[in-house]
Design a protein around this motif. Structure first.
Motif, short mmCIF file in Angstrom:
data_model
loop_
_atom_site.label_atom_id
_atom_site.label_comp_id
_atom_site.label_asym_id
_atom_site.label_seq_id
_atom_site.Cartn_x
_atom_site.Cartn_y
_atom_site.Cartn_z
N GLY A 628 0.76 -1.14 0.07
CA GLY A 628 0.18 0.00 -0.02
C GLY A 628 0.90 1.40 0.00
N LYS A 629 0.16 2.43 0.28
CA LYS A 629 0.83 3.63 0.33
C LYS A 629 1.70 3.89 1.62
CE LYS A 629 -2.36 6.02 -2.82
NZ LYS A 629 -3.30 7.04 -2.97
N GLY A 630 2.91 4.44 1.45
CA GLY A 630 3.74 4.72 2.74
C GLY A 630 4.65 5.92 2.30
N HIS A 631 5.74 6.14 3.19
CA HIS A 631 6.74 7.13 2.74
C HIS A 631 8.11 6.52 3.17
CE1 HIS A 631 5.94 8.05 7.11
NE2 HIS A 631 7.18 8.13 7.19
N THR A 632 9.34 7.31 2.59
CA THR A 632 10.47 7.19 2.63
C THR A 632 11.17 8.63 3.01
OG1 THR A 632 12.52 6.19 1.98
CG2 THR A 632 11.12 7.20 0.40
#
Length: 751
Positions: A628-632
């Motif tokens: 799914g959608k996440g961040h880095t």
């Protein structure tokens, strides 16, 4: 300085204690003084009188500290200014101080008990006391080893003065009425050497010789090796109404040109304009370099005459190179109280400042003093960069010596006891008075002495005298001649006449007229008794011969222009260089010149702006979601903060979205549970490792303590943590069962 509060003291003999911060605010509450009985204290509620009545906790004499007046004079000249120094001998120091100038015998209860005026030299060091304006105290309480102030003496008739100092050192006050912290000075007796009307008779002839000892050996600090010299000496014998120069006076245009440029032209013009106030103009050549042994170059000298109305002698010469420094004599009276002429005068000379240029070193750039200041002697405490500076305030080593020696007297002498037989001379034959037909509208100077005869043999010649027309009040009435001639013959033409003349012995030869090479020198003798018939003596009274000084000498090849102004700094900010030049003006055929024609020195402008410096970005982190959608994110550090207006720092962290794959229904929950399970297992394994390290053979250890705070906020500090023994078994070995400590670096980013 402040006045501390008063506190009541109970008891049968209650007295008022005055907590007096009388030297510095830093010393408040350190000292307690007992106020005098009310009948005396009632004289004055002034703070100054309380200072005087303050008693030291220590009575013994202390010589660590000293109050002195520069030059250590025994008396003061009314209205003159003196430098007052308070010093501590090493390794002593003082935190606070007070200096007063009190009239001798006064109680200090009234304003008029304090005489003279102090002047602040360094406002960062000294100030006037708030509650006692006549007193000087420190501006900032800190360690002092020396301070200095100016004190201007009171007007004439003020009597003696006591300059007193108090010292605060740690918790002790010294206020000495006697000893090294008190200086007594009384008014100078001005009747010692007044310029009175001269009562001597006849005339006297003198030779003045100038011995310069300004050299690198005697005055080594910053000695100018290339261009040191004495300018041409200029002076005069004159009346007491004419002043060439004097301490406390302002330099004339002529003095200024000698002082700054070494040019005597304007000074000579001023002297000759004084007419009858001047008898002889004194001139001597310049000396390049300033010092040479007397067997190489004779000391310059000149001869001059004095009479009853013009018995004062003054001269000056420039110390070169310098801003406006000179040496010389001012108003030296050669007439004695016994109505005679002084036999010999010897004076050591120190340099004086003409007050027209503000430079502090030999080769300071031209910086006119505006407004012009008074002529004053240089001192060893004028400026730390001065070549004569001495932090102890000692006397300046003299740079020259002048000898004024009488070589003859003429005319009838009226003093009772002659100095020696050769000084007893007969009257010069009176010139026949001619009927004066000069119109009253023509004003002349006196006639000059007769010139030498134009004939050196017994053939008839003529001699001349002249005078100057000073004013013509009526232009319609012509003024007669300014030159006069009469017949004469060469010396020694009449042996019969000569046989009746009595002459003195020859006076020693004068110095050679040349400082290098071939010159001439002369000697004289004088008539002691004229012929009985009143005729003129014809025997020679002067002789001249050639002389040689240093045969193998050469003309100085280097003639240079003055240095140009310094160029602008080579940079617009920070450290750079600046230059100045001068040119060679002497002809090439005189030889090669090795003098430098350009000088370079460092210069400093305001600091240049420094931009912020940052490290490189780290790699992007893994996505925080498995589906799914996440961040880095990625980060970087500040390596150098901006300074002096440089560009500021930008962001230190960046974030961006990430998407690995779509999550199937229900899969998201299972993946999340799986991820949490993995994190729990990692924590367990970490705890087990810590526990494992906590166990040692033969003992049981407590867990590691928390890390301590970093010892520095930036620039690299240190943190510590401890592991201590919880239980020691009987089988434990001492070396294997003991407390442990770990250290790590922290806050390593630059400040």
């Amino acid at each position: 300085a402040r006045l501390a509060q008063r506190h009541a003291v109970s008891g049968r003999h209650a007295r008022v204690l005055l907590l007096l911060c009388f030297v510095s605010t830093a010393a408040c509450n350190m000292f307690a003084f007992t106020e005098e009985p009310s009948e005396r204290a009632g004289k004055s509620d002034g703070y100054c009188s309380r200072i005087l009545r303050a008693q030291s906790n220590r009575k013994e004499v202390n010589n660590e500290f000293r109050l002195r007046v520069e030059g250590d004079p025994e008396s003061y000249q009314p209205g003159s200014t003196y430098r007052v120094l308070l010093t501590a001998s090493s390794p002593s120091y003082f935190r606070g101080f007070t200096i007063i100038a009190q009239r001798e015998g006064a109680e200090g209860d009234r304003d008029e008990d304090y005489i003279g005026n102090f002047q602040i030299i360094d406002e960062e060091e000294t100030q006037f006391m708030t509650n006692c304006p006549p007193a000087v105290t420190e501006s900032t309480p800190r360690r002092h080893t020396s301070i200095q102030v100016f004190w201007t003496a009171p007007r004439s008739g003020s009597g003696c003065v006591l300059l007193k100092a108090s010292i605060v050192q740690k918790r002790i006050i010294y206020f000495q009425d006697e000893g090294s912290l008190t200086k007594r000075m009384c008014e100078k007796d001005t009747t010692e050497k007044p310029l009175l009307d001269c009562c001597a008779c006849g005339t006297a002839k003198y030779r003045v010789t100038f011995y310069g000892n300004w050299s690198e050996k005697i005055h080594p600090k910053d000695y100018p090796r290339r261009a040191n010299h004495w300018s041409a000496i200029i002076g005069a014998s004159h009346s007491k109404s004419y002043v060439l120069w004097e301490y406390g006076g302002l330099a004339s245009d002529g003095v200024k040109q000698v002082a700054e440029l070494g040019s005597p032209v304007k000074m000579e013009e001023e002297i000759r304009q004084k007419g009858d106030d001047v008898l002889t103009v004194i001139k001597m050549k310049a000396q390049w370099p300033a010092w040479q042994p007397l067997n190489v170059r004779a000391a310059p000298s000149a001869e001059f005459s004095v009479d009853r109305t013009r018995h004062i002698m003054s001269f000056l010469t420039m110390l070169g190179p310098s801003p406006d420094w000179n040496v010389g004599l001012s108003a030296e009276d050669l007439c004695t109280k016994e109505c005679g002429w002084a036999q010999k005068v010897v004076q050591d000379l120190i340099p004086w400042d003409a007050g027209t240029d503000s430079g502090v070193t030999y080769e300071s750039p031209n910086k006119p003093t505006v407004p012009q200041e008074k002529i004053r002697p240089l001192t060893s405490l004028d400026h730390p960069q001065s070549p004569f500076y001495d932090p102890e305030g000692g006397a300046i080593t003299p740079v020259a010596r002048v000898v004024v020696e009488r070589i003859a007297r003429k005319g009838e002498q009226c003093n009772i006891v002659p100095d020696n037989v050769d000084d007893i001379v007969a009257d010069i034959a009176q010139e026949e008075k001619e009927e004066d037909d000069t119109p009253e509208t023509c004003i002349y100077s006196n006639w000059s002495p007769w010139s030498a005869c134009s004939s050196a043999t017994c053939e008839k010649g003529k001699r001349m005298r002249q005078r100057m027309l000073k004013a013509q009040l009526d232009l319609s009435v012509p003024c007669p001649h300014t030159q006069d001639f009469e017949p004469c013959m060469g010396p020694g033409c009449s042996d019969e006449d000569a046989s009746t003349c009595m002459l003195s012995e020859w006076i020693t030869w004068s110095p050679c007229s040349a400082s290098c090479g071939i010159g001439s020198r002369s000697r004289e003798r004088y008539v002691k008794q004229f012929p009985d018939d009143g005729s003129v003596c014809t025997l020679p009274t002067e002789e001249t011969e050639t002389c040689v000084v240093n045969e193998e000498c050469y003309t100085i090849p280097c003639m240079l222009t003055p240095w140009s102004d310094w160029s602008d700094c080579s940079v617009t900010c920070g450290k750079g260089l600046r230059t100045r030049q001068r040119k060679l003006t002497s002809p090439v055929e005189l030889g090669d010149c090795t003098e430098e024609l350009e000088q370079v020195e460092k210069c400093m402008l305001p600091e240049c702006p420094i931009d912020c410096v940052m490290s490189e970005w780290t790699e992007w982190s893994e996505c925080n979601k498995s589906c799914g959608k996440g961040h880095t994110i990625r980060t970087r550090m500040v390596k150098l903060e901006p300074q002096f207006g440089g560009d500021s720092c930008t962001e230190t962290i960046q974030r961006k979205k990430c998407k690995i794959r779509k999550c199937n229904r229900g899969q998201a929950n299972s993946d999340e549970k799986k991820r949490r399970k993995e994190q729990r297992e990692k924590r367990r394994s970490k705890t087990s490792r810590v526990d494992a390290t906590s166990e040692h053979p033969g003992c049981k250890m407590r867990p590691w303590s928390s890390w301590t705070d970093c010892t520095k906020l930036c620039g690299g500090g240190i943190q510590e943590r401890l592991m201590t023994v919880k239980q020691r078994f009987k089988t434990a070995q001492l070396s294997s069962c003991k407390d442990r400590k770990e250290i790590r670096a922290c806050n390593v980013h630059p400040c």
